[in-house]
Write a protein that holds these residues in place. Structure first.
Motif, PDB file in Angstrom:
ATOM      1  N   GLY A 147      16.310  30.503   1.912  1.00  0.00           N
ATOM      2  CA  GLY A 147      15.812  31.703   2.562  1.00  0.00           C
ATOM      3  C   GLY A 147      16.320  31.829   3.988  1.00  0.00           C
ATOM      4  O   GLY A 147      16.622  32.928   4.459  1.00  0.00           O
ATOM      5  N   VAL A 148      16.426  30.704   4.691  1.00  0.00           N
ATOM      6  CA  VAL A 148      16.960  30.707   6.051  1.00  0.00           C
ATOM      7  C   VAL A 148      18.433  31.099   6.029  1.00  0.00           C
ATOM      8  O   VAL A 148      18.898  31.882   6.873  1.00  0.00           O
ATOM      9  CB  VAL A 148      16.771  29.333   6.720  1.00  0.00           C
ATOM     10  CG1 VAL A 148      17.291  29.357   8.154  1.00  0.00           C
ATOM     11  CG2 VAL A 148      15.300  28.918   6.702  1.00  0.00           C
ATOM     12  N   VAL A 149      19.175  30.569   5.062  1.00  0.00           N
ATOM     13  CA  VAL A 149      20.588  30.925   4.928  1.00  0.00           C
ATOM     14  C   VAL A 149      20.725  32.422   4.670  1.00  0.00           C
ATOM     15  O   VAL A 149      21.584  33.098   5.266  1.00  0.00           O
ATOM     16  CB  VAL A 149      21.256  30.129   3.793  1.00  0.00           C
ATOM     17  CG1 VAL A 149      22.681  30.629   3.545  1.00  0.00           C
ATOM     18  CG2 VAL A 149      21.287  28.642   4.129  1.00  0.00           C
ATOM     19  N   ALA A 150      19.879  32.961   3.814  1.00  0.00           N
ATOM     20  CA  ALA A 150      19.943  34.389   3.491  1.00  0.00           C
ATOM     21  C   ALA A 150      19.676  35.245   4.729  1.00  0.00           C
ATOM     22  O   ALA A 150      20.343  36.263   4.952  1.00  0.00           O
ATOM     23  CB  ALA A 150      18.944  34.724   2.386  1.00  0.00           C
ATOM     24  N   ARG A 151      18.704  34.843   5.536  1.00  0.00           N
ATOM     25  CA  ARG A 151      18.410  35.601   6.757  1.00  0.00           C
ATOM     26  C   ARG A 151      19.559  35.494   7.747  1.00  0.00           C
ATOM     27  O   ARG A 151      19.881  36.472   8.444  1.00  0.00           O
ATOM     28  CB  ARG A 151      17.098  35.114   7.376  1.00  0.00           C
ATOM     29  CG  ARG A 151      15.860  35.493   6.572  1.00  0.00           C
ATOM     30  CD  ARG A 151      14.579  35.256   7.329  1.00  0.00           C
ATOM     31  NE  ARG A 151      14.298  33.844   7.548  1.00  0.00           N
ATOM     32  CZ  ARG A 151      13.688  33.057   6.676  1.00  0.00           C
ATOM     33  NH1 ARG A 151      13.317  33.532   5.490  1.00  0.00           N
ATOM     34  NH2 ARG A 151      13.446  31.792   6.971  1.00  0.00           N
ATOM     35  N   PHE A 152      20.175  34.326   7.833  1.00  0.00           N
ATOM     36  CA  PHE A 152      21.333  34.181   8.714  1.00  0.00           C
ATOM     37  C   PHE A 152      22.468  35.088   8.247  1.00  0.00           C
ATOM     38  O   PHE A 152      23.095  35.783   9.063  1.00  0.00           O
ATOM     39  CB  PHE A 152      21.799  32.727   8.747  1.00  0.00           C
ATOM     40  CG  PHE A 152      23.071  32.527   9.517  1.00  0.00           C
ATOM     41  CD1 PHE A 152      23.085  32.616  10.900  1.00  0.00           C
ATOM     42  CD2 PHE A 152      24.268  32.269   8.858  1.00  0.00           C
ATOM     43  CE1 PHE A 152      24.267  32.458  11.621  1.00  0.00           C
ATOM     44  CE2 PHE A 152      25.451  32.097   9.563  1.00  0.00           C
ATOM     45  CZ  PHE A 152      25.453  32.196  10.944  1.00  0.00           C
ATOM     46  N   ASP A 153      22.732  35.093   6.940  1.00  0.00           N
ATOM     47  CA  ASP A 153      23.789  35.961   6.409  1.00  0.00           C
ATOM     48  C   ASP A 153      23.506  37.428   6.722  1.00  0.00           C
ATOM     49  O   ASP A 153      24.420  38.189   7.070  1.00  0.00           O
ATOM     50  CB  ASP A 153      23.916  35.759   4.900  1.00  0.00           C
ATOM     51  CG  ASP A 153      24.592  34.443   4.543  1.00  0.00           C
ATOM     52  OD1 ASP A 153      25.247  33.847   5.415  1.00  0.00           O
ATOM     53  OD2 ASP A 153      24.463  34.011   3.374  1.00  0.00           O
ATOM     54  N   ALA A 154      22.248  37.822   6.610  1.00  0.00           N
ATOM     55  CA  ALA A 154      21.889  39.214   6.893  1.00  0.00           C
ATOM     56  C   ALA A 154      22.141  39.553   8.355  1.00  0.00           C
ATOM     57  O   ALA A 154      22.534  40.682   8.689  1.00  0.00           O
ATOM     58  CB  ALA A 154      20.420  39.458   6.539  1.00  0.00           C
ATOM     59  N   SER A 155      21.948  38.567   9.248  1.00  0.00           N
ATOM     60  CA  SER A 155      22.170  38.819  10.671  1.00  0.00           C
ATOM     61  C   SER A 155      23.653  38.959  11.008  1.00  0.00           C
ATOM     62  O   SER A 155      24.000  39.445  12.090  1.00  0.00           O
ATOM     63  CB  SER A 155      21.561  37.688  11.508  1.00  0.00           C
ATOM     64  OG  SER A 155      22.369  36.516  11.466  1.00  0.00           O
ATOM     65  N   CYS A 156      24.513  38.533  10.080  1.00  0.00           N
ATOM     66  CA  CYS A 156      25.953  38.553  10.338  1.00  0.00           C
ATOM     67  C   CYS A 156      26.669  39.731   9.693  1.00  0.00           C
ATOM     68  O   CYS A 156      27.904  39.825   9.747  1.00  0.00           O
ATOM     69  CB  CYS A 156      26.585  37.240   9.858  1.00  0.00           C
ATOM     70  SG  CYS A 156      26.027  35.780  10.769  1.00  0.00           S
ATOM     71  N   VAL A 157      25.910  40.630   9.065  1.00  0.00           N
ATOM     72  CA  VAL A 157      26.519  41.790   8.425  1.00  0.00           C
ATOM     73  C   VAL A 157      27.066  42.735   9.502  1.00  0.00           C
ATOM     74  O   VAL A 157      26.436  42.953  10.543  1.00  0.00           O
ATOM     75  CB  VAL A 157      25.485  42.518   7.541  1.00  0.00           C
ATOM     76  CG1 VAL A 157      26.055  43.828   7.020  1.00  0.00           C
ATOM     77  CG2 VAL A 157      25.054  41.624   6.390  1.00  0.00           C
ATOM     78  N   ASP A 158      28.256  43.283   9.236  1.00  0.00           N
ATOM     79  CA  ASP A 158      28.864  44.291  10.106  1.00  0.00           C
ATOM     80  C   ASP A 158      29.128  43.790  11.529  1.00  0.00           C
ATOM     81  O   ASP A 158      28.852  44.484  12.515  1.00  0.00           O
ATOM     82  CB  ASP A 158      27.992  45.553  10.172  1.00  0.00           C
ATOM     83  CG  ASP A 158      27.873  46.253   8.826  1.00  0.00           C
ATOM     84  OD1 ASP A 158      28.837  46.169   8.047  1.00  0.00           O
ATOM     85  OD2 ASP A 158      26.822  46.862   8.562  1.00  0.00           O
ATOM     86  N   LEU A 159      29.676  42.594  11.619  1.00  0.00           N
ATOM     87  CA  LEU A 159      30.125  42.135  12.935  1.00  0.00           C
ATOM     88  C   LEU A 159      31.291  43.000  13.391  1.00  0.00           C
ATOM     89  O   LEU A 159      32.065  43.493  12.567  1.00  0.00           O
ATOM     90  CB  LEU A 159      30.552  40.667  12.867  1.00  0.00           C
ATOM     91  CG  LEU A 159      29.441  39.632  12.691  1.00  0.00           C
ATOM     92  CD1 LEU A 159      30.032  38.215  12.625  1.00  0.00           C
ATOM     93  CD2 LEU A 159      28.413  39.716  13.816  1.00  0.00           C
ATOM     94  N   PRO A 160      31.456  43.198  14.704  1.00  0.00           N
ATOM     95  CA  PRO A 160      32.531  44.076  15.188  1.00  0.00           C
ATOM     96  C   PRO A 160      33.908  43.530  14.849  1.00  0.00           C
ATOM     97  O   PRO A 160      34.148  42.312  14.899  1.00  0.00           O
ATOM     98  CB  PRO A 160      32.313  44.114  16.703  1.00  0.00           C
ATOM     99  CG  PRO A 160      31.507  42.890  17.009  1.00  0.00           C
ATOM    100  CD  PRO A 160      30.645  42.669  15.809  1.00  0.00           C
ATOM    101  N   ASP A 161      34.826  44.425  14.481  1.00  0.00           N
ATOM    102  CA  ASP A 161      36.202  44.025  14.210  1.00  0.00           C
ATOM    103  C   ASP A 161      36.918  43.710  15.521  1.00  0.00           C
ATOM    104  O   ASP A 161      36.596  44.262  16.573  1.00  0.00           O
ATOM    105  CB  ASP A 161      36.951  45.146  13.480  1.00  0.00           C
ATOM    106  CG  ASP A 161      36.392  45.402  12.091  1.00  0.00           C
ATOM    107  OD1 ASP A 161      35.906  44.443  11.462  1.00  0.00           O
ATOM    108  OD2 ASP A 161      36.420  46.570  11.647  1.00  0.00           O
ATOM    109  N   ALA A 162      37.903  42.836  15.434  1.00  0.00           N
ATOM    110  CA  ALA A 162      38.700  42.499  16.625  1.00  0.00           C
ATOM    111  C   ALA A 162      39.612  43.664  16.968  1.00  0.00           C
ATOM    112  O   ALA A 162      40.220  44.271  16.085  1.00  0.00           O
ATOM    113  CB  ALA A 162      39.517  41.240  16.364  1.00  0.00           C
TER     114      ALA A 162
END
Length: 287
Positions: A147-162
């Motif tokens: 569950g912690v991994v899933a929440r971390f993954d959700a926080s990383c959605v749509d990171l800005p492109d370089a």
């Protein structure tokens, strides 16, 4: 009766022959009876995860973890880079978790010699490395962390492109005594700048390099990057302008200075992706 006595004797001998190293480095699987009851965490990223899954067992932490700890009766055992075994052992821990950054190494040797389980959690400075740290911390604590991994993954959605080209940046680390050093490759700061779409102008050097009175760099960075605490220790943007070690940087003269929360920028824990976004916002590339 004789056979039973013989079996018990064999079990006792095998138990006595088990090496202490085998015992102290073996993480516990979820569901085992002997789950760790008193845990000292010596890295903020590990502390973050432990507080998510087994907050009741944390009795001590390093001073970099302090901002994540909000429970009473939990002791700060000191700087993980300059520890002593006595504050740790005084807490009577059953398990000590670390990420390989504890100094001096004799501290953990003394803790092991006292019969305390010591487990090193892999901590690669990358998004996959954070996922591994979460899972391995859970394994050591006998807890399910998916569950912690899933929440971390959700926080990383749509990171800005370089962007192209990438802005040049230089991270400057400021210690409590206001001593400054510059981050090259192989550092958490380098990894974070890369994730945020910045080019570390000191990337051809390994580790941290002391700043001399007149630092020589092949290229002027577009941005200077600090932790929030570090920039404060340096006197803020105004203080940088009067620092002889930095006065040749155009970024200082023109106010192109970015700062991000210390934990978000350097810990590579659960809020890493928030740190990436914060750094991208700080250099005014994204809203």
């Amino acid at each position: 009766m004789v056979m039973m006595f013989g079996s018990l004797l064999t079990v006792s001998l095998v138990a006595c022959m088990t090496s202490s190293d085998d015992r102290v480095n073996a993480p516990l699987e979820a569901g085992e009876d002997a789950l760790p009851a008193r845990v000292v965490s010596l890295a903020p990223a590990i502390t973050q995860v432990a507080l998510q899954v087994r907050p009741d067992v944390i009795v001590g932490y390093d001073n970099y973890s302090e901002r994540h700890q909000h429970r009473d009766r939990v002791t700060n055992v000191g700087d993980m880079r300059a520890l002593a075994p006595e504050p740790i052992l005084a807490l009577k821990p059953t398990l000590v978790l670390h990420n390989g950054g504890v100094r001096p190494p004799e501290v953990l040797q003394a803790v092991r010699a006292a019969g305390v389980s010591v487990v090193e959690i892999p901590h690669e400075r990358s998004l996959d490395g954070v996922r591994t740290l979460i899972r391995e911390t859970g394994k050591a604590l006998g807890a399910d962390t998916e569950g912690v991994v899933a929440r971390f993954d959700a926080s990383c959605v749509d990171l800005p492109d370089a962007p192209s080209p990438k802005p040049g940046a230089l991270f400057i680390y400021v210690r409590d005594n206001a001593t400054m050093s510059m981050a090259g490759s192989g550092t958490a700061a380098h990894a974070m700048m890369t994730l945020a779409g910045l080019n570390n102008v000191l990337g051809d050097r390994e580790g941290y390099t002391a700043i001399t009175a007149k630092p020589t760099l092949d290229a002027q960075p577009d941005w200077l990057v600090f932790t929030t605490k570090g920039l404060g220790l340096a006197g803020g943007v105004e203080g940088l302008a009067g620092a002889s070690a930095l006065d040749e940087f155009n970024a200082v003269r023109e106010g192109r200075v970015a700062s991000v929360d210390d934990s978000q920028l350097l810990a590579f824990g659960l809020d890493t992706c928030e740190g990436v976004r914060a750094l991208a916002r700080a250099v005014r590339r994204v809203p």
